[in-house]
Scaffold this active site. Sequence first.
Site, PDB file in Angstrom:
ATOM      1  N   HIS A   1      44.102  44.605  56.460  1.00  0.00           N
ATOM      2  CA  HIS A   1      43.991  46.050  56.218  1.00  0.00           C
ATOM      3  C   HIS A   1      42.524  46.422  56.208  1.00  0.00           C
ATOM      4  O   HIS A   1      41.631  45.553  56.196  1.00  0.00           O
ATOM      5  CB  HIS A   1      44.634  46.429  54.879  1.00  0.00           C
ATOM      6  CG  HIS A   1      43.892  45.890  53.692  1.00  0.00           C
ATOM      7  ND1 HIS A   1      43.011  46.641  52.938  1.00  0.00           N
ATOM      8  CD2 HIS A   1      43.872  44.654  53.144  1.00  0.00           C
ATOM      9  CE1 HIS A   1      42.507  45.910  51.975  1.00  0.00           C
ATOM     10  NE2 HIS A   1      43.006  44.679  52.067  1.00  0.00           N
TER      11      HIS A   1
ATOM     12  N   SER B   1      44.485  40.249  52.693  1.00  0.00           N
ATOM     13  CA  SER B   1      43.215  40.912  52.432  1.00  0.00           C
ATOM     14  C   SER B   1      42.061  39.932  52.612  1.00  0.00           C
ATOM     15  O   SER B   1      41.905  39.324  53.665  1.00  0.00           O
ATOM     16  CB  SER B   1      43.263  41.500  51.016  1.00  0.00           C
ATOM     17  OG  SER B   1      42.170  42.346  50.781  1.00  0.00           O
TER      18      SER B   1
END
Length: 408
Positions: A127, A104
Amino acid sequence: MNPFKPNRPPSAALTARAEIPTPVVANGVATLRLYDVIDAWGGDWGVSAGEFNAAIDTLPDGVTEIRLLINSPGGEVWDGLAILNALRSHPARTVAVVEGIAASAASFVAAGCDEMVMSRNSEVYIHNAIGYASGDAEVMRAAAEDLERLDRNIASIYAEKSGKSIEYWLAEMPKDRFMTAEEALESGLADRIEGADAAPVARARFDMSMFARPRGDRSPQAALSELPSSTEPGDPNRKDDLVAYEDLTAGLRERLGVTETTLTDADLLAALDESLAERAEPDEAAAPAAAAPAAAPVTDGSVVVEAGAFAELQRQAALGATAHATQETQRREGIVQNAINEGRIAPASREHFLALLGKDEAGTVAALASFPKGTIPVAEIGHSESEAVTDNQRLAAKAGWGSTKKEA
């Protein structure tokens, strides 16, 4: 060489909580660890940009290289960007070394450094940005636009590092990609793989379930830490029942000669019924009753069992399917009860949400997680105070003093 090993002189010793960045400087190289969640609150909640950048500010003028060791599940985008820009603005060369996982926000912090190094067996996870909003359609549209802007911003960091286009990374990020060290190198995010100590277990230290996408649809059901990643409160194991059920299904597959391990209970029972039906068909070429019965032909992939044993297998398979259905019912009831206990929904809504769980569990769990806690009172409303309660305690209660907890 790891400057954080215990055999270093006392002057270079770190605090007990290694996740708080504390630089160790040797021969012009400053080494820091980013070993926690990136969180604006800092302290017990993770590493904030303020804490990290304060550590950067303490570096002496002679530092020519900052070596950032990373094992982090990521966190808040803006704090991640502030950390990255503090590294960018420092005159020293920056080298990010992924020791466990850079997930992330930690992934673009690593990618934004001058060099990104993958330790053996380490991983990167990328993501789309995730956020939460509450309001009317205009608010939701604005929230969606904000997320899309953040996605493009993050993709530009990956693009600058890899040489691939922003559009390429915008297409990759929705896939919620875990990349091995080799895949990160092949994609252009990593510059090389370093033969440092492997850290494959580091990923298990963090709860990554908030990024789960069951059946391909994003379902951040663990955004609130109280909802377990398994979606089941209480004791989710029930080892005795599960082991017995798995042993039963494995035995059925072995006796039927079925090698496919992804068959459902219904498929397995259908295979049993089909085999039993084949055995029940009369053999027109059978010998007279007085003669010894001829052996039934056995085709490839079939196993012949005694009729009584086969009937017992059928009975046990049916029991296993029933037990499995009971477990599913209990698990879903536990999810709804957990939401009621936390004051997210009213007890009268129990049956409604149980029905929704049966149709779309992932979506329903995500919806339950999005409801704020304490909306429905779960504590006693109105009671007579014991005379043991002091005036100070009453004043503290009215002032709202007590422990607070920040939601993840």
